[in-house]
Design an enzyme around this catalytic site. Structure first.
Site, mmCIF file in Angstrom:
data_model
loop_
_atom_site.group_PDB
_atom_site.id
_atom_site.type_symbol
_atom_site.label_atom_id
_atom_site.label_comp_id
_atom_site.label_asym_id
_atom_site.label_seq_id
_atom_site.Cartn_x
_atom_site.Cartn_y
_atom_site.Cartn_z
ATOM 1 N N GLY A 199 0.659 -1.451 -0.024
ATOM 2 C CA GLY A 199 -0.439 -0.175 0.110
ATOM 3 C C GLY A 199 0.867 1.293 -0.075
ATOM 4 O O GLY A 199 1.506 1.525 0.993
ATOM 5 N N LEU A 200 0.808 1.582 -0.914
ATOM 6 C CA LEU A 200 1.984 2.769 -1.632
ATOM 7 C C LEU A 200 0.935 3.942 -1.605
ATOM 8 O O LEU A 200 0.263 5.231 -1.510
ATOM 9 C CB LEU A 200 3.266 2.809 -2.367
ATOM 10 C CG LEU A 200 3.927 4.125 -2.192
ATOM 11 C CD1 LEU A 200 4.087 4.694 -1.275
ATOM 12 C CD2 LEU A 200 4.825 3.365 -3.168
ATOM 13 N N GLU A 256 -2.202 6.454 -2.786
ATOM 14 C CA GLU A 256 -3.504 7.204 -2.251
ATOM 15 C C GLU A 256 -4.054 8.356 -3.675
ATOM 16 O O GLU A 256 -3.077 8.648 -4.407
ATOM 17 C CB GLU A 256 -2.341 8.212 -1.167
ATOM 18 C CG GLU A 256 -1.911 7.180 -0.492
ATOM 19 C CD GLU A 256 -1.429 8.079 1.498
ATOM 20 O OE1 GLU A 256 -2.485 9.076 1.275
ATOM 21 O OE2 GLU A 256 -1.451 7.281 1.989
ATOM 22 N N GLY A 296 -0.048 9.556 -6.697
ATOM 23 C CA GLY A 296 0.252 8.724 -7.664
ATOM 24 C C GLY A 296 1.447 9.039 -7.584
ATOM 25 O O GLY A 296 2.589 8.227 -6.843
ATOM 26 N N GLN A 317 -4.922 -5.742 -35.284
ATOM 27 C CA GLN A 317 -5.110 -5.313 -36.275
ATOM 28 C C GLN A 317 -5.012 -6.277 -37.165
ATOM 29 O O GLN A 317 -5.628 -6.519 -38.740
ATOM 30 C CB GLN A 317 -4.164 -4.219 -36.766
ATOM 31 C CG GLN A 317 -4.184 -3.299 -38.264
ATOM 32 C CD GLN A 317 -5.251 -2.734 -38.690
ATOM 33 O OE1 GLN A 317 -5.603 -1.703 -37.381
ATOM 34 N NE2 GLN A 317 -6.223 -2.149 -39.697
ATOM 35 N N ILE A 318 -4.421 -7.123 -36.961
ATOM 36 C CA ILE A 318 -3.643 -8.759 -37.985
ATOM 37 C C ILE A 318 -4.965 -9.349 -38.218
ATOM 38 O O ILE A 318 -5.047 -10.729 -39.100
ATOM 39 C CB ILE A 318 -2.321 -9.305 -37.478
ATOM 40 C CG1 ILE A 318 -1.820 -8.225 -38.407
ATOM 41 C CG2 ILE A 318 -2.617 -10.925 -38.679
ATOM 42 C CD1 ILE A 318 0.233 -8.605 -37.503
ATOM 43 N N GLU A 330 3.466 0.911 -11.423
ATOM 44 C CA GLU A 330 4.720 0.997 -10.274
ATOM 45 C C GLU A 330 5.363 1.751 -11.288
ATOM 46 O O GLU A 330 6.596 1.127 -11.641
ATOM 47 C CB GLU A 330 5.179 -0.486 -10.222
ATOM 48 C CG GLU A 330 4.424 -1.497 -9.785
ATOM 49 C CD GLU A 330 5.321 -3.107 -9.348
ATOM 50 O OE1 GLU A 330 6.741 -2.689 -9.415
ATOM 51 O OE2 GLU A 330 4.728 -3.952 -9.753
ATOM 52 N N SER A 379 5.230 5.266 -17.492
ATOM 53 C CA SER A 379 5.515 6.231 -18.562
ATOM 54 C C SER A 379 6.865 7.249 -18.306
ATOM 55 O O SER A 379 7.759 6.921 -18.410
ATOM 56 C CB SER A 379 5.548 5.862 -20.046
ATOM 57 O OG SER A 379 5.047 4.011 -20.035
#
Length: 407
Positions: A126-127, A129, A133, A359-360, A386, A389
């Site tokens: 729990g980090l 809140e 973030g 897409q394929i 976690e 980016s």
């Protein structure tokens, strides 16, 4: 990739074992679990029996006694089939258990780690809140010193296993006057598992002998775009009584220690992301060899073959980034920059690869008949959880520029 670069024969045996489990036990149920958002209790019990919930921990602590590379291989292989299973192992092992292994006292390790490492109960971390973030130093949950215990008030959100887990490492402000990450302490809390009858039914245990933390409860389950069979909720503290012996590490070091936990966790998310990417690529590659249009297999068209070539190349690059970071951690070398690079590259790779896979597949890729649409939904949160980016780029920039990045 040449397997001998990073893996021993034992690593390959572990990979084969996890791959077989994923194909036989997870693949048949992944679609339905995603649809219903049902937590994967039966497979949690099976993974516990195989030792997959305690891969890197010593046998005298109830673990499987394997190494860090085996742990990341496990997440990688599970995520090729279903990200929610990979996340369950990752969040439980790195976030739920490793803070106690790394920062706990001998008494704490003996009390909690065997239950977690054996898979008897699930753990969490729990980090985050509502207002903290990316700026995790903005923690406002408080821990008031009451002499023989602390009184916790506040909440954590987006907590994996908040509803199904029992043992959690959490942070709270012990010095409200301190700024940023200072004055934050970590604690071990325990709560009653939500559904004890369900635990008994599937053979998952319950830490009945552990003292519970009164005043801790889980909020409503989040309705998520991806990772839908993974349990994510708010964890709420209302005058939660935490005894002094449950302080995890030195008072005031909680934020620093949890950042160290996140460094290792980023390798886990890289493994999860790479697994999603590779799983989607393999499905697209197979489809391109059986689907015909204009009288030809679609893989023979340059527009498709070039996409597959790019996917294969980028997965190879991501594999080296992942296992280089894992190797550095395994051998006690600095890995902060490499973990951030692996997490950033592999998470963005997962998004690119799954989008191309859909897409394929064309119209079929947009339906739940094939797993690539689920993989695409699962991939997005890898760029967020976690450390976003943007945070990974900040970490990398600080590592390569040093003090210059701060002016």
């Amino acid at each position: 990739m040449d397997d001998s670069l990073y893996f021993s024969e034992h690593h390959l045996q572990v990979r084969d074992m996890v791959r077989e489990f994923a194909e036989t036990e997870i693949a048949p149920v992944a679609r339905e679990l995603d649809r219903t958002q049902e937590f994967l209790w039966e497979n949690v019990a099976k993974m516990g029996e195989l030792g997959l919930l305690g891969v890197p921990w010593d046998e005298d602590l109830g673990g499987a006694g394997m190494d860090q590379l085996c742990y990341y291989i496990t997440i990688h292989e599970l995520a090729k089939v279903d990200a929610s299973h990979g996340l369950t192992v990752s969040a439980h092992t790195n976030l739920g258990t490793s803070p106690i292994v790394e920062f706990g006292t001998d008494e704490q390790r003996k009390a909690y780690v065997p239950l977690l490492a054996s898979g008897q109960v699930l753990g969490g971390f729990g980090l985050t809140e509502p207002g903290a973030g990316s700026d995790a130093g903005g923690t406002v949950t408080t821990a008031e010193d009451k002499g023989d215990h602390y009184l916790l008030n506040g909440s954590k959100n987006f907590i994996t296993h908040a509803g199904v887990g029992e043992i959690f490492s959490v942070t709270a402000k012990t010095d409200p006057s301190a700024k940023g990450g200072r004055g934050i302490t970590s604690f071990i809390i325990t709560k009653d598992t939500v559904d004890l009858e369900r635990c008994a039914e599937v053979g998952v245990g319950h830490a009945a002998d552990l003292p519970k933390t009164p005043g801790v409860r889980a909020g409503k389950k989040e309705d998520k775009m991806g990772w839908r069979s993974s349990d994510t909720r708010e964890l709420i503290f209302e005058d939660a009584v935490v005894p002094k012996e449950n302080v995890l590490g030195p008072v005031g070091d909680g934020f620093k220690n949890f950042l160290q936990t996140l460094d290792a966790g980023r390798i886990g998310i890289a493994a999860l992301s790479l697994g999603i990417a590779e799983g989607a690529y393999l499905k697209a590659l197979e489809y391109a060899g059986v689907r015909k249009q204009f009288g030809r297999f679609i893989g023979s068209f340059q527009g498709i073959s070039f996409q597959l070539a790019d996917m294969a190349m980028e997965i190879e690059a991501g594999t080296h980034l992942l296992y280089q970071a894992a190797w550095l951690k395994q051998n006690g070398k600095p890995f902060k920059k490499e973990a951030a690079m692996a997490k950033l590259y592999c998470s963005e790779l997962a998004m690119r690869t799954t989008t191309k896979a859909v897409q394929i597949f064309g119209g079929y890729g947009y339906t739940t008949e094939y797993p690539v649409e689920r993989m695409m939904r699962d991939a997005k949160v890898c760029e967020i959880g976690e450390g976003t980016s943007e945070i990974q780029r900040l970490v990398i920039a600080r590592e390569i520029l040093g003090p210059a990045i701060d002016g």
